[in-house]
Design a protein around this motif. Structure first.
Motif, mmCIF file in Angstrom:
data_model
loop_
_atom_site.group_PDB
_atom_site.id
_atom_site.type_symbol
_atom_site.label_atom_id
_atom_site.label_comp_id
_atom_site.label_asym_id
_atom_site.label_seq_id
_atom_site.Cartn_x
_atom_site.Cartn_y
_atom_site.Cartn_z
ATOM 1 N N PHE A 19 0.833 -1.204 0.000
ATOM 2 C CA PHE A 19 0.000 0.000 0.000
ATOM 3 C C PHE A 19 0.868 1.254 0.000
ATOM 4 N N ALA A 20 1.792 1.290 -0.954
ATOM 5 C CA ALA A 20 2.711 2.419 -1.082
ATOM 6 C C ALA A 20 1.952 3.710 -1.344
ATOM 7 N N ASN A 21 2.465 4.798 -0.778
ATOM 8 C CA ASN A 21 1.913 6.127 -0.999
ATOM 9 C C ASN A 21 2.989 6.989 -1.660
ATOM 10 N N GLY A 22 3.656 7.860 -0.905
ATOM 11 C CA GLY A 22 4.623 8.776 -1.482
ATOM 12 C C GLY A 22 5.927 8.106 -1.889
ATOM 13 N N ASN A 23 6.528 8.634 -2.949
ATOM 14 C CA ASN A 23 7.809 8.141 -3.457
ATOM 15 C C ASN A 23 8.725 9.310 -3.771
ATOM 16 N N THR A 24 10.024 9.077 -3.666
ATOM 17 C CA THR A 24 11.017 10.038 -4.133
ATOM 18 C C THR A 24 12.281 9.268 -4.475
ATOM 19 N N ARG A 25 13.321 9.995 -4.865
ATOM 20 C CA ARG A 25 14.632 9.390 -5.102
ATOM 21 C C ARG A 25 15.642 10.025 -4.159
ATOM 22 N N ASP A 26 16.610 9.219 -3.711
ATOM 23 C CA ASP A 26 17.669 9.792 -2.897
ATOM 24 C C ASP A 26 18.804 10.280 -3.793
ATOM 25 N N ARG A 27 19.893 10.735 -3.194
ATOM 26 C CA ARG A 27 20.976 11.348 -3.961
ATOM 27 C C ARG A 27 21.771 10.335 -4.766
ATOM 28 N N GLN A 28 21.558 9.059 -4.510
ATOM 29 C CA GLN A 28 22.184 8.003 -5.312
ATOM 30 C C GLN A 28 21.225 7.449 -6.362
ATOM 31 N N VAL A 40 14.273 14.036 0.309
ATOM 32 C CA VAL A 40 15.660 13.787 0.704
ATOM 33 C C VAL A 40 16.437 15.092 0.574
ATOM 34 N N LYS A 41 17.077 15.511 1.655
ATOM 35 C CA LYS A 41 17.860 16.744 1.682
ATOM 36 C C LYS A 41 19.246 16.476 1.103
ATOM 37 N N SER A 42 19.957 17.544 0.762
ATOM 38 C CA SER A 42 21.262 17.397 0.115
ATOM 39 C C SER A 42 22.296 16.731 1.013
ATOM 40 N N ASP A 43 22.096 16.745 2.320
ATOM 41 C CA ASP A 43 23.028 16.067 3.226
ATOM 42 C C ASP A 43 22.732 14.577 3.361
ATOM 43 N N GLY A 44 21.757 14.091 2.601
ATOM 44 C CA GLY A 44 21.412 12.676 2.626
ATOM 45 C C GLY A 44 20.356 12.301 3.643
ATOM 46 N N SER A 45 19.933 13.255 4.487
ATOM 47 C CA SER A 45 18.886 12.953 5.456
ATOM 48 C C SER A 45 17.543 12.782 4.749
ATOM 49 N N ILE A 46 16.733 11.881 5.281
ATOM 50 C CA ILE A 46 15.425 11.552 4.713
ATOM 51 C C ILE A 46 14.360 12.092 5.651
ATOM 52 N N TRP A 47 13.459 12.915 5.117
ATOM 53 C CA TRP A 47 12.393 13.540 5.894
ATOM 54 C C TRP A 47 11.065 12.986 5.415
ATOM 55 N N PHE A 48 10.235 12.526 6.359
ATOM 56 C CA PHE A 48 8.945 11.982 5.936
ATOM 57 C C PHE A 48 7.842 12.382 6.916
ATOM 58 N N SER A 49 6.633 12.480 6.388
ATOM 59 C CA SER A 49 5.458 12.784 7.204
ATOM 60 C C SER A 49 4.776 11.489 7.597
ATOM 61 N N ASP A 50 4.123 11.503 8.768
ATOM 62 C CA ASP A 50 3.526 10.278 9.306
ATOM 63 C C ASP A 50 2.133 10.555 9.864
ATOM 64 N N PRO A 51 1.173 10.930 9.002
ATOM 65 C CA PRO A 51 -0.206 11.079 9.464
ATOM 66 C C PRO A 51 -0.838 9.716 9.736
ATOM 67 N N HIS A 52 -2.113 9.719 10.140
ATOM 68 C CA HIS A 52 -2.742 8.454 10.514
ATOM 69 C C HIS A 52 -3.679 7.877 9.446
ATOM 70 N N TYR A 53 -3.705 8.468 8.268
ATOM 71 C CA TYR A 53 -4.731 8.115 7.282
ATOM 72 C C TYR A 53 -4.745 6.627 6.929
ATOM 73 N N GLY A 54 -3.580 6.014 6.798
ATOM 74 C CA GLY A 54 -3.512 4.629 6.351
ATOM 75 C C GLY A 54 -3.928 3.599 7.375
ATOM 76 N N ILE A 55 -4.084 4.014 8.651
ATOM 77 C CA ILE A 55 -4.504 3.063 9.692
ATOM 78 C C ILE A 55 -5.892 3.378 10.234
ATOM 79 N N MET A 56 -6.574 4.350 9.640
ATOM 80 C CA MET A 56 -7.911 4.705 10.110
ATOM 81 C C MET A 56 -9.000 3.833 9.487
ATOM 82 N N THR A 57 -8.725 3.286 8.298
ATOM 83 C CA THR A 57 -9.662 2.402 7.609
ATOM 84 C C THR A 57 -8.860 1.292 6.939
ATOM 85 N N ASP A 58 -9.556 0.367 6.303
ATOM 86 C CA ASP A 58 -8.893 -0.700 5.555
ATOM 87 C C ASP A 58 -8.769 -0.369 4.069
ATOM 88 N N TYR A 59 -9.125 0.853 3.663
ATOM 89 C CA TYR A 59 -9.128 1.205 2.243
ATOM 90 C C TYR A 59 -7.720 1.410 1.691
#
Length: 298
Positions: free
Chosen positions: A71-80, A122-141
């Motif tokens: 149930f993948a949602n957001g995607n991005t690419r890292d510096r590699q 992904v920031k230029s220093d290689g750190s990965i920033w992500f948001s963690d809302p509750h939408y995916g665990i509120m229902t089975d959709y």
């Protein structure tokens, strides 16, 4: 028909009168997380309820990239150039290595399970920033209904694996984007599910030590709300909205709109010169060429 609405005359220099909004794929349930792979010449995006990541290539069309996708949602690419994915199903963030193996970046914080990671940058220093809302665990959709163990935050994962909660004061942080110089972090707050919380884009100032300050309201989308957001090379913010994609200047005023016939969830820049905007909108994916180039790495 007109595809554009100019709220500021400068918007007419951002769009091309003979470049239409084209539907390039349809038949999905709720599409999200577009990311452009320039070296492979393809777009990846998630159809969350159907548990797939799809691939679209000019000329070749559609294919399934990953099924099941957790149930993948957001995607991005890292510096590699590796794919980084937010997964509702595993309540984690993963990285697809160049050999195809999958590494778990984060799925817990201080011994408790994450909620349902949503968007990632992904920031230029290689750190990965992500948001963690509750939408995916509120229902089975869009995943598996489950217990919420943590508040809805924005997290940073350093290259050494250390994880820290960076934004804790929003109701349900969603879309993320850094300004071109990385001194600003924009966060869309879409509010708690089944509540009538305020919905807006906030801006945080990134200090030289990596800490955040501020968090004031930058812009409130109307109609609808901001979900996915992206930045162009001049620092304009492009946001999903109820009637299409809105372009917002660095000072927070609405520059103009690209009108789309479905509710837009997310977007990304891509194409030959990063001048195409790919738009995920409810059941379809759209594309339009602009006189703008997006910030995208690598």
């Amino acid at each position: 028909m007109s595809f554009f609405q100019a709220n500021d005359p400068v918007f007419r220099t951002y769009v091309l009168g003979n470049a239409p909004v084209k539907q390039i794929a349809t038949g999905f349930d709720w599409v999200e997380g577009p990311v452009w792979f320039g070296d492979a010449g393809c777009l990846l995006f998630s159809d969350i309820p159907n548990n797939r990541i799809h691939r679209w290539s000019p000329g070749a069309g559609m294919s399934v990239y990953r099924e099941p996708s957790n149930f993948a949602n957001g995607n991005t690419r890292d510096r590699q150039g590796r794919l980084v994915t937010c997964e509702h199903g595993t309540r984690g963030v993963t990285r697809t290595e160049l050999d195809g193996s999958i590494t778990v970046i984060a799925d817990s914080f201080r011994g408790k399970r994450l909620n349902s990671p949503n968007d990632v940058v992904v920031k230029s220093d290689g750190s990965i920033w992500f948001s963690d809302p509750h939408y995916g665990i509120m229902t089975d959709y869009e995943g598996h209904r489950g217990e919420q163990e943590l508040p809805c935050c924005v997290y940073r994962v350093d290259p050494d694996g250390r994880i820290e909660a960076m934004v804790t004061e929003l109701q349900c942080p969603n879309g993320l984007a850094f300004s071109p110089d990385e001194t600003r972090l924009y966060v869309a707050d879409t509010g708690r599910m089944f509540h009538s919380d305020p919905q807006h884009i906030c801006v945080f100032h990134v200090g030289s030590n990596g800490k955040l300050s501020g968090g004031e309201v930058f812009h409130a989308i109307d109609p609808g709300c901001a979900d996915g957001i992206r930045i162009d090379t001049d620092g304009n913010l492009w946001s999903s909205a109820g009637d299409g994609v809105h372009c917002i200047a660095p000072d927070g005023h609405l520059v103009g709109k690209i009108l789309v016939p479905e509710h837009v969830s997310n977007l990304c820049f891509g194409g030959r010169a990063k001048h195409q905007l790919f738009i995920t909108a409810t059941t379809s994916v759209y594309a339009i060429s602009l006189n703008r180039r997006g910030m995208q790495h690598p």
